[in-house]
Design a protein around this motif. Structure first.
Motif, short mmCIF file in Angstrom:
data_model
loop_
_atom_site.label_atom_id
_atom_site.label_comp_id
_atom_site.label_asym_id
_atom_site.label_seq_id
_atom_site.Cartn_x
_atom_site.Cartn_y
_atom_site.Cartn_z
N GLU A 71 0.82 -1.22 0.00
CA GLU A 71 0.00 0.00 0.00
C GLU A 71 0.85 1.27 0.00
O GLU A 71 0.42 2.33 -0.43
CB GLU A 71 -0.93 0.04 1.24
N THR A 130 -1.18 1.98 -6.13
CA THR A 130 -0.05 1.50 -5.35
C THR A 130 0.22 0.06 -5.79
O THR A 130 -0.54 -0.51 -6.58
CB THR A 130 -0.35 1.50 -3.84
N ARG A 132 -0.25 -2.44 -4.18
CA ARG A 132 -1.40 -3.23 -3.73
C ARG A 132 -2.49 -3.28 -4.81
O ARG A 132 -3.14 -4.31 -4.98
CB ARG A 132 -1.98 -2.62 -2.45
N ASP A 133 -2.67 -2.19 -5.49
CA ASP A 133 -3.77 -2.10 -6.46
C ASP A 133 -3.56 -2.94 -7.72
O ASP A 133 -4.52 -3.28 -8.40
CB ASP A 133 -3.97 -0.65 -6.89
#
Lengths: 136, 136
Positions: A71, A130, A132-133
């Motif tokens: 993140e 990010t 994470r995405d």
DNA sequence: TATTACCCTACTAATTTAATAGAGTTTTCA
DNA sequence: TGAAAACTCTATTAAATTAGTAGGGTAATA
């Protein structure tokens, strides 16, 4: 075109981000799973370590691991380190600015005008993604 | 990076769009005013003619001229002809699609996921800009 | 202390880009 | 009608970048 370096670097980061635990992962494992030349990947991971994205552990059981959570890793930073300037021309680059030899008036230049918008739209995409995405 | 070909091609189109009348403009004039190698510009204008953006007139008083009004010339089309694919990787290209050798699952690929967004944002910029919009 | 794995330098093949050179052809206007 | 003006085309090349390859060196851990 996106360079292989960036492509492989992103894939490696994504691979590390997908790990259950934070144990170091060997270069050889990433190279094999992501179909990347091991030696080439070595140099890419090295540069990601030097720029603060990765940590490494030597010796048996060693390897690479993320220094931050997925993140916290912005695509803007990753792209700047791996690919370099986000702008398509130096005269609209925020971090790698250079004026054009040929262009007498930057503000009046149509290429400048268009590429400024392209840069901003790309930055917006990188800003809101990010690590994470982009992992599944 | 934007290629010089694209940069020069855009500048030439913008130069032609800025003309008061629709009289043909000589290569030599554009090359001089925009600081472009004449021979290189020649080949660029030739490709813009072959792709339907420009018309040319030979002989004395000849030169190149726009075939459409600046409002009708979309940056999407210009970029595709001059620069090629708008996508940074072939696997997200609409007009130049190719799958990646290394990637087993395109939908799960993090590079794919990110570059799809970048492509769409770039397309949106090109879509909303015509040649008219980028001249001063 | 041997093994494992990272670290570093140098080299190279392939590709692309950005021209450059030069000859040839067509059109127009005087 | 002929010569100048301007486009058209092919081939070559220099420079830069990319994507690796090769091989040895160094450090840490079990």
């Amino acid at each position: 075109m996106l360079s292989k370096k960036t492509k492989y670097g992103l894939k490696a980061l994504a691979y590390l981000a997908s790990q259950k635990d934070k144990k170091p992962v060997q270069i050889s494992e990433i190279a094999e799973k992501e179909n990347i030349s091991q030696k080439f990947l070595e140099s890419i991971l090295l540069s990601l370590r030097k720029t603060g994205f990765l940590g490494s552990k030597k010796g048996k059981g060693g390897g690479y691991y993320l220094l931050k959570t997925p993140e916290e890793i912005s695509m803007t930073d990753v792209m700047r380190v791996l690919e370099g300037p986000i702008a398509m021309v130096p005269c609209v680059s925020l971090n790698f600015y250079e004026s054009c030899d040929d262009c007498p008036d930057e503000q009046a230049c149509s290429v400048h005008k268009l590429m400024l918008q392209v840069r901003d739209s790309a930055l917006e995409v990188y800003r809101k993604n990010t690590l994470r995405d982009i992992i599944s």
